[in-house]
Design an enzyme around this catalytic site. Structure first.
Site, PDB file in Angstrom:
ATOM      1  N   ARG A  15       0.803  -1.229   0.000  1.00  0.00           N
ATOM      2  CA  ARG A  15       0.000   0.000   0.000  1.00  0.00           C
ATOM      3  C   ARG A  15       0.836   1.279   0.000  1.00  0.00           C
ATOM      4  NH1 ARG A  15      -4.246   0.219   4.408  1.00  0.00           N
ATOM      5  NH2 ARG A  15      -3.317  -1.564   5.446  1.00  0.00           N
ATOM      6  N   ASN A 169      -3.381  -7.149  20.434  1.00  0.00           N
ATOM      7  CA  ASN A 169      -1.954  -7.455  20.325  1.00  0.00           C
ATOM      8  C   ASN A 169      -1.236  -6.375  19.520  1.00  0.00           C
ATOM      9  OD1 ASN A 169       0.524  -8.785  20.136  1.00  0.00           O
ATOM     10  ND2 ASN A 169      -0.117  -9.923  18.305  1.00  0.00           N
ATOM     11  N   ARG A 315      23.879  24.198   6.158  1.00  0.00           N
ATOM     12  CA  ARG A 315      24.008  22.827   5.649  1.00  0.00           C
ATOM     13  C   ARG A 315      25.008  22.041   6.501  1.00  0.00           C
ATOM     14  NH1 ARG A 315      25.646  23.478  -0.223  1.00  0.00           N
ATOM     15  NH2 ARG A 315      25.796  21.214  -0.041  1.00  0.00           N
TER      16      ARG A 315
HETATM   17  C1  UD1 Z   1       0.042  -8.773  13.436  1.00  0.00           C
HETATM   18  C2  UD1 Z   1      -0.370  -9.736  14.554  1.00  0.00           C
HETATM   19  C3  UD1 Z   1      -1.661  -9.234  15.208  1.00  0.00           C
HETATM   20  C4  UD1 Z   1      -1.467  -7.824  15.725  1.00  0.00           C
HETATM   21  C5  UD1 Z   1      -0.995  -6.904  14.591  1.00  0.00           C
HETATM   22  C6  UD1 Z   1      -0.588  -5.561  15.167  1.00  0.00           C
HETATM   23  C7  UD1 Z   1       0.402 -11.975  13.878  1.00  0.00           C
HETATM   24  C8  UD1 Z   1       0.001 -13.262  13.314  1.00  0.00           C
HETATM   25  N1  UD1 Z   1      -0.562 -11.048  13.999  1.00  0.00           N
HETATM   26  O1  UD1 Z   1      -0.958  -8.861  12.433  1.00  0.00           O
HETATM   27  O2  UD1 Z   1      -2.011 -10.085  16.285  1.00  0.00           O
HETATM   28  O3  UD1 Z   1      -2.660  -7.339  16.298  1.00  0.00           O
HETATM   29  O4  UD1 Z   1       0.176  -7.453  13.949  1.00  0.00           O
HETATM   30  O5  UD1 Z   1      -0.320  -4.676  14.133  1.00  0.00           O
HETATM   31  O6  UD1 Z   1       1.548 -11.793  14.212  1.00  0.00           O
HETATM   32  N2  UD1 Z   1       6.313  -9.513   8.563  1.00  0.00           N
HETATM   33  C9  UD1 Z   1       7.450 -10.100   8.070  1.00  0.00           C
HETATM   34  N3  UD1 Z   1       7.340 -11.298   7.418  1.00  0.00           N
HETATM   35  C10 UD1 Z   1       6.169 -11.932   7.276  1.00  0.00           C
HETATM   36  C11 UD1 Z   1       4.997 -11.331   7.796  1.00  0.00           C
HETATM   37  C12 UD1 Z   1       5.107 -10.107   8.433  1.00  0.00           C
HETATM   38  O7  UD1 Z   1       8.550  -9.550   8.183  1.00  0.00           O
HETATM   39  O8  UD1 Z   1       6.172 -13.037   6.704  1.00  0.00           O
HETATM   40  C13 UD1 Z   1       6.420  -8.225   9.264  1.00  0.00           C
HETATM   41  C14 UD1 Z   1       5.715  -7.104   8.519  1.00  0.00           C
HETATM   42  O9  UD1 Z   1       6.633  -6.415   7.676  1.00  0.00           O
HETATM   43  C15 UD1 Z   1       5.260  -6.205   9.665  1.00  0.00           C
HETATM   44  C16 UD1 Z   1       5.028  -7.174  10.807  1.00  0.00           C
HETATM   45  O10 UD1 Z   1       5.765  -8.334  10.507  1.00  0.00           O
HETATM   46  O11 UD1 Z   1       6.247  -5.286  10.050  1.00  0.00           O
HETATM   47  C17 UD1 Z   1       3.560  -7.495  11.049  1.00  0.00           C
HETATM   48  O12 UD1 Z   1       3.010  -8.110   9.912  1.00  0.00           O
HETATM   49  P1  UD1 Z   1       1.536  -7.830   9.423  1.00  0.00           P
HETATM   50  O13 UD1 Z   1       1.308  -8.613   8.190  1.00  0.00           O
HETATM   51  O14 UD1 Z   1       1.282  -6.380   9.400  1.00  0.00           O
HETATM   52  O15 UD1 Z   1       0.701  -8.502  10.604  1.00  0.00           O
HETATM   53  P2  UD1 Z   1      -0.813  -8.250  10.939  1.00  0.00           P
HETATM   54  O16 UD1 Z   1      -1.648  -9.101  10.073  1.00  0.00           O
HETATM   55  O17 UD1 Z   1      -1.088  -6.804  10.982  1.00  0.00           O
END
Ligand code: UD1
Ligand code: MG
Length: 450
Positions: A15, A169, A315
Site C-alpha cells: 500500500r 496485540n 548545511r
Molecule cells: C500482526 C499480529 C496481530 C497484531 C498486529 C498488530 C500476527 C500473526 N498477527 O498482524 O495479532 O494485532 O500485527 O499490528 O503476528 N512480517 C514479516 N514477514 C512476514 C509477515 C510479516 O517480516 O512473513 C512483518 C511485517 O513487515 C510487519 C510485521 O511483521 O512489520 C507485522 O506483519 P503484518 O502482516 O502487518 O501482521 P498483521 O496481520 O497486521
C-alpha cells in the site's frame, strides 16, 4: 542480562506504492526502522537482527548506519510473523538472554514500555505488549485469565465472543531467546490465512506449562504505518510530540505548528525559534540562540546567542560559534564561523573558516568547487571582506586584512593587507548624455522602419 532485538521488516508494504522498502520510509528524518532501533537502544541490546525481504541491502545499510553491529537476515518468502522471526534463529542460536521482537513499521514504542516488558519477563516466560483499542478492528485479541495470557486469537480466526475483546496485540514480544525459538519451531500454519503466526507461541507456551502475560501501553505507541497517509499521520504525531517537548524544556516556539523537527533535533533552553523553521537531521541549537523565520538547518551546530536568518540555510558541517550573526539569503556549508563573526547578506560560505569578529560583506562567495575538486578558504580574525568579493579557493586571508568590494581573490592576502583586484574606474565627462541621445536616435529610426 543480554538482550537481543529482532525487528520484522520483510512485509511488502504494497500500500505504500513504493520502490523503497517500507521500513526505510522516514518519519522526522529517520527511517522507521531506526525509530524502532532507538526504542530499544536505552536497553543497550547486545545484538540487533533485522528481518528483511526485498531491498535487504538498503535495509542493511540503514541499520548499520545507526548501529554498526546490526545484522540483516533475509526472509525470501513472507510466510507469516513466526516464519519471519525463525529467520533470526541461526544468528541467535548461541544467545543467552531475552529477545524482544518489534515491527519495523511501528515507530513509536516507548523505551519505558520495552523496559517494563523486560522486567515482566523475570516472572513470566512470554510477555506480550497489548493495548486497549478504541476500535479493535482486525487486530489479534488477547485472551486473559487473571494476569495469565491464555492465547492470542487473530481476528480472522476469532469467535464472536473473542472479537468482542478490546485488549489487542501490538505485535511486540519478549521471551528468553532459546524458549522463543523452541516455541516457534512448534508453530504450524493451519489457520484462516495459512500463515505461521507468531501469536501462536502463547497457546503453545501455556500448553507446555510455561507462563505468559501481557503488559499494556497507550494505543498511540502501537501506531503502524501501511500507507503514505499513515506515514504523514505518524510524522504529524511525532512533530506534535517534539514541539511539546521543546516548549516543556524552555524553548520559545512562536508558532509551534509551523516548526518542523527531526528525530534528533537538540535545542537549548531559552532558544527562540521564529515561525516556519525546518530542522533536518543532526542539528544542535544552544541556549539563547535565535533562529529567525523561514530558515532551513541540517547537520549543523549553532552556539549560544547566535542569530540565524531570516531565510538562512545552514548545511551539514556549519559550525557557528557564540554571538555569530548569519542573515538573509546566506548559505553556510562545512565551515567554522568563529565567535562574533557576521555574515549578514546574500553570501555563500562553503568549505571555509571565518575568523572571530570578521565581517563578510553582502554577496561574498567562496568559490570552493573547480568542477572536480572542493577547496578550502581560510579567513582570519578581524577581517573585513568587501561586498561582492569572490574568494577563489584554495586561498587564505590573513588576520586584520581587508578586501575591496568586487575583488576576485586568487592568491593569499597577508595579515593586515588590503587586497584590491578590480579594473580601475575611468570617468568620461559629458559622455553619458551624448550616448543617451545617440541610442534614442537609433531606436526612433528602427521604429520608423518597422
Ligand atoms: C500482526 C499480529 C496481530 C497484531 C498486529 C498488530 C500476527 C500473526 N498477527 O498482524 O495479532 O494485532 O500485527 O499490528 O503476528 N512480517 C514479516 N514477514 C512476514 C509477515 C510479516 O517480516 O512473513 C512483518 C511485517 O513487515 C510487519 C510485521 O511483521 O512489520 C507485522 O506483519 P503484518 O502482516 O502487518 O501482521 P498483521 O496481520 O497486521
Ligand atoms: Mg499489520
Amino acid at each position: 542480562m543480554s538482550l537481543a532485538l529482532i525487528i520484522l521488516g520483510a512485509g511488502k508494504g504494497t500500500r505504500m506504492k513504493s520502490d523503497l522498502p517500507k521500513v526505510l520510509h522516514e518519519v522526522a528524518g529517520a527511517p522507521m526502522l531506526v525509530h524502532a532501533m532507538k526504542s530499544a537502544a536505552a536497553l543497550s541490546p547486545e545484538r540487533t537482527i533485522v528481518v528483511a525481504g526485498h531491498g535487504a541491502e538498503q535495509v542493511e545499510a540503514a541499520a548499520i548506519a545507526f548501529d554498526d553491529a546490526a545484522r540483516v537476515v533475509l526472509q525470501t518468502e513472507q510466510l507469516g510473523t513466526a516464519h519471519a522471526v525463525a529467520q533470526a534463529k541461526s544468528v541467535l542460536s548461541d544467545h543467552e538472554g531475552d529477545s524482544i521482537v518489534l515491527y519495523g513499521d511501528t515507530p513509536f514504542i516507548e523505551p519505558d514500555t520495552i523496559a517494563t516488558m523486560v522486567a515482566a519477563r523475570k516472572t513470566h516466560d512470554v510477555v506480550i505488549l497489548g493495548f486497549n483499542a478504541a476500535d479493535p478492528g482486525r487486530y489479534g485479541r488477547l485472551v486473559m485469565n487473571g494476569d495469565q495470557l491464555q492465547k492470542i486469537v487473530e481476528f480472522k480466526d476469532a469467535s464472536e465472543a473473542e472479537r468482542a475483546i478490546t485488549l489487542c496485540n501490538s505485535g511486540v514480544v519478549c521471551a528468553k531467546t532459546d524458549v522463543l525459538f523452541d516455541l516457534i519451531d512448534a508453530v504450524g500454519n493451519e489457520n484462516a490465512s495459512g500463515e505461521y503466526y507468531l501469536t501462536d507461541i502463547v497457546e503453545i507456551a501455556r500448553s507446555r506449562g510455561l507462563s505468559a502475560t501481557a503488559v499494556t501501553c497507550d494505543e498511540s505507541e502501537t501506531l503502524g504505518v501501511n500507507s503514505r497517509a499513515q506515514l504523514a499521520d505518524a510524522d504529524a504525531i511525532f512533530q506534535d510530540k517534539m514541539r511539546s517537548e521543546a516548549l516543556e524544556n524552555g524553548v520559545t516556539l512562536q508558532a509551534p505548528a509551523t516548526v518542523y523537527f527531526s528525530h534528533d533535533t537538540v535545542i537549548g533552553r531559552d532558544a527562540f525559534i521564529e515561525p516556519n523553521v525546518v530542522f533536518g537531521p543532526g542539528v544542535t541549537v544552544e541556549s539563547a540562540a535565535r533562529i529567525r523565520a523561514f530558515s532551513h538547518l541540517e547537520g549543523c551546530h549553532v552556539s549560544q546567542n547566535a542569530i540565524v536568518g531570516p531565510y538562512a540555510r545552514l548545511r551539514p558541517g556549519a559550525e557557528l560559534a557564540e554571538d555569530v550573526r548569519v542573515g538573509n539569503f546566506v548559505e553556510i556549508k562545512n565551515a567554522q564561523v568563529e565567535a562574533g563573526a557576521k555574515v549578514n547578506h546574500l553570501t555563500y560560505v562553503g568549505d571555509a573558516r571565518v575568523g572571530a569578529r570578521s565581517n563578510i560583506g553582502a554577496g561574498t562567495i567562496t568559490c570552493n568547487y573547480d568542477g572536480v575538486m572542493k577547496h578550502h578558504t581560510d579567513i582570519g580574525a578581524d577581517t573585513f571582506i568587501g561586498s561582492n568579493t569572490l574568494l577563489v579557493a584554495p586561498v587564505k586571508v590573513g588576520d586584520n586584512a581587508m578586501t575591496a568590494s568586487g575583488t576576485v581573490v586568487t592568491s593569499d592576502i597577508p595579515d593586515a593587507a588590503l587586497a584590491l583586484a578590480r579594473t580601475p574606474q575611468v570617468n568620461k565627462p559629458g559622455l553619458a548624455v551624448k550616448l543617451f541621445a545617440k541610442l534614442k536616435a537609433q531606436k526612433a529610426k528602427l521604429k520608423k522602419g518597422a
